[in-house]
Design an enzyme around this catalytic site. Structure first.
Site, short mmCIF file in Angstrom:
data_model
loop_
_atom_site.label_atom_id
_atom_site.label_comp_id
_atom_site.label_asym_id
_atom_site.label_seq_id
_atom_site.Cartn_x
_atom_site.Cartn_y
_atom_site.Cartn_z
N TYR A 197 35.01 36.99 21.44
CA TYR A 197 35.78 36.78 22.66
C TYR A 197 35.43 37.85 23.68
O TYR A 197 35.18 37.55 24.86
CB TYR A 197 37.27 36.81 22.33
CG TYR A 197 38.16 36.68 23.54
CD1 TYR A 197 38.41 35.44 24.12
CD2 TYR A 197 38.76 37.81 24.10
CE1 TYR A 197 39.22 35.32 25.24
CE2 TYR A 197 39.58 37.70 25.21
CZ TYR A 197 39.80 36.46 25.78
OH TYR A 197 40.61 36.34 26.90
N SER A 214 38.87 39.04 31.20
CA SER A 214 39.80 39.74 30.31
C SER A 214 39.50 41.22 30.30
O SER A 214 38.35 41.64 30.49
CB SER A 214 39.69 39.19 28.89
OG SER A 214 40.43 39.98 27.97
#
Length: 262
Positions: free
Chosen positions: A165, A152
């Site tokens: 995350y 990501s």
């Protein structure tokens, strides 16, 4: 890869988003595909993706793949070996998150870190480790097999749905480098770091109005004035599996958002 039979790709988190798009991309390219289904809640969606893959002519298998369980990873690989006898590509797309503001420290505890890491980081490692014997066996004639990790943009710039995350995906990037070095020359390992992806993971953890607001904000912020679609990330995954000189790379696909850091 070995010649004579269709190549095989296993995609974790294949019931939706980037995982589903990757399954379809490899199916269109003539691969047999194994769809990793996380749990019963995603089974119907996985069956739908499997139907689309079969309609494209791909030999398709759904495997139970709760990547947070090491035994589940080994069972998934055993099912792939029994059905196909080989594995040429692994796309680690399974992921989880919750939305917690990065400065809301009292809302983010150790349990949430462990939950996110168990899937996003440890699960990715466990599935790759379980797949290694089959990946190595399938590599031959100077042609390597491939692992693609879905990371990501959050791993690069410390943004994203939560601090946990972002940290989990930062660990994925570091692991990608270590694995690429350790598994060469028979297995190549790369990662993709998408920015905002419409119909991606975030859509499953936000209500419709909040999700639409995020899409609008990210579209405005991106120099290219757009967000990505899962199929675009799937195309990059397919490319990386067919790029014999590329390993240990993290490919950012973020519509120019990193340019804003300057």
């Amino acid at each position: 890869m070995k010649s004579g039979t269709a190549p095989v790709c296993l995609i974790t988190g294949a019931s939706s988003g980037i995982g589903a798009a990757s399954a379809l991309r490899f199916a269109r390219a003539g691969y047999a595909v194994a769809l990793g289904n996380f749990d019963a809640s995603t089974r119907a969606a996985a069956e739908s993706v499997a139907g689309e893959c079969r309609a494209l002519g791909a030999d398709t298998l759904i495997v139970d793949a709760d990547v947070s369980r090491d035994a589940g990873c080994h069972a998934a690989i055993a099912a792939v070996r029994e059905r196909f006898g080989r594995l040429d590509a692994l796309v680690n797309s399974a992921g989880t998150t919750r939305v917690v503001a990065h400065d809301a420290f009292e809302q983010l505890d150790a349990d949430e870190f462990e939950r996110v890491y168990r899937v996003n980081t440890i699960g990715l490692y466990q599935m790759t480790r379980a797949a290694l014997p089959l990946l190595r066996d399938s590599a031959s004639d100077g042609c390597s097999t491939s692992v693609v990790n879905i990371s990501s943009l959050a791993a690069i710039n410390g943004t994203g749905s939560s601090l946990a995350y972002a940290a989990s995906k930062g660990a994925v990037n570091t692991m990608t480098l270590s694995l690429a070095r350790s598994l060469a020359p028979r297995v190549r390992v790369n990662a993709i770091a998408p920015g905002m992806v419409d119909d991606g993971l975030l859509q499953h953890v936000l209500d419709a109005s909040r999700y639409a607001a995020v899409i609008d904000r990210m579209t405005t912020a991106a120099p290219l004035k757009r967000v990505s679609r899962p199929a675009e990330i799937a195309d990059i995954a397919w490319f990386l599996c067919h790029a014999p000189g590329i390993t240990g790379q993290v490919i950012a696909a973020e519509n120019g958002l990193l340019l804003n850091n300057g």
